[in-house]
Design a protein around this motif. Sequence first.
Motif, PDB file in Angstrom:
ATOM      1  N   VAL A  13       5.987  -1.399  -8.013  1.00 38.44           N
ATOM      2  CA  VAL A  13       7.489  -1.339  -8.966  1.00 38.44           C
ATOM      3  C   VAL A  13       8.717  -1.334  -7.806  1.00 38.44           C
ATOM      4  O   VAL A  13       8.706  -0.574  -7.540  1.00 38.44           O
ATOM      5  N   GLY A  14       9.999  -1.947  -7.967  1.00 35.95           N
ATOM      6  CA  GLY A  14      10.608  -2.508  -7.693  1.00 35.95           C
ATOM      7  C   GLY A  14      10.613  -2.107  -6.477  1.00 35.95           C
ATOM      8  O   GLY A  14       9.658  -2.815  -6.294  1.00 35.95           O
ATOM      9  N   ASP A  16       9.657   0.021  -4.234  1.00 29.75           N
ATOM     10  CA  ASP A  16       8.613   0.728  -3.427  1.00 29.75           C
ATOM     11  C   ASP A  16       7.605   0.478  -2.963  1.00 29.75           C
ATOM     12  O   ASP A  16       6.510  -0.430  -3.634  1.00 29.75           O
ATOM     13  N   GLY A 106       8.538   6.050 -11.297  1.00 25.96           N
ATOM     14  CA  GLY A 106       9.822   5.317 -11.526  1.00 25.96           C
ATOM     15  C   GLY A 106       9.941   4.402 -12.421  1.00 25.96           C
ATOM     16  O   GLY A 106      11.177   2.970 -12.274  1.00 25.96           O
ATOM     17  N   LEU A 107       8.911   3.237 -13.128  1.00 26.72           N
ATOM     18  CA  LEU A 107       8.904   2.383 -14.046  1.00 26.72           C
ATOM     19  C   LEU A 107       9.603   2.514 -15.245  1.00 26.72           C
ATOM     20  O   LEU A 107       9.020   3.712 -15.812  1.00 26.72           O
ATOM     21  N   ARG A 108      10.764   1.975 -16.002  1.00 24.93           N
ATOM     22  CA  ARG A 108      11.758   1.877 -16.908  1.00 24.93           C
ATOM     23  C   ARG A 108      12.059   0.520 -16.775  1.00 24.93           C
ATOM     24  O   ARG A 108      12.240  -0.446 -15.934  1.00 24.93           O
ATOM     25  N   THR A 111      13.516  -2.582 -14.612  1.00 26.29           N
ATOM     26  CA  THR A 111      12.723  -2.395 -13.010  1.00 26.29           C
ATOM     27  C   THR A 111      11.775  -3.188 -13.467  1.00 26.29           C
ATOM     28  O   THR A 111      11.456  -4.417 -14.252  1.00 26.29           O
ATOM     29  N   THR A 112      11.871  -4.279 -12.357  1.00 22.07           N
ATOM     30  CA  THR A 112      11.456  -5.446 -11.870  1.00 22.07           C
ATOM     31  C   THR A 112       9.653  -4.970 -10.846  1.00 22.07           C
ATOM     32  O   THR A 112       9.933  -4.357 -10.125  1.00 22.07           O
TER      33      THR A 112
END
Length: 123
Positions: A13-14, A16, A106-108, A111-112
């Motif tokens: 995620v992102g 991270d 942190g996925l929203r 976000t990619t």
Amino acid sequence: MAHWQDGRAVLRVGADLTEIPLEVAASYGARTRGLLGRDGIDGAMLLTPAASVHTFRMRFAIDVAYLDRAFGVLAVVTMAPGRLGLPRLRSRHVLESAAGAMAGWGLRAGTTVAVDTAGRLAP
């Protein structure tokens, strides 16, 4: 990635670097079965191609992220069992996880995410 296959992968995620276990459901049978009959999931499930999901006969609430072609997150919703999700016009993939998990990652929207299948990152 031109052709998806059912199997295991890793979700990122992102920016991270945390590796989230991912199940890929690309065949009609795997997408139809999804998380039905389970009491939970460790990580997430990617349904591809998909523009919507339902939670009929589900045993637990899930987070659902609608992804565009480039794996950008269009929307994230939490669905209780027995619900029908509305199709998202630009959605090409859908991520499912246990309710609350996506917020922890942190996925929203905006976000990619990236999917690593055997050392190959998509998109």
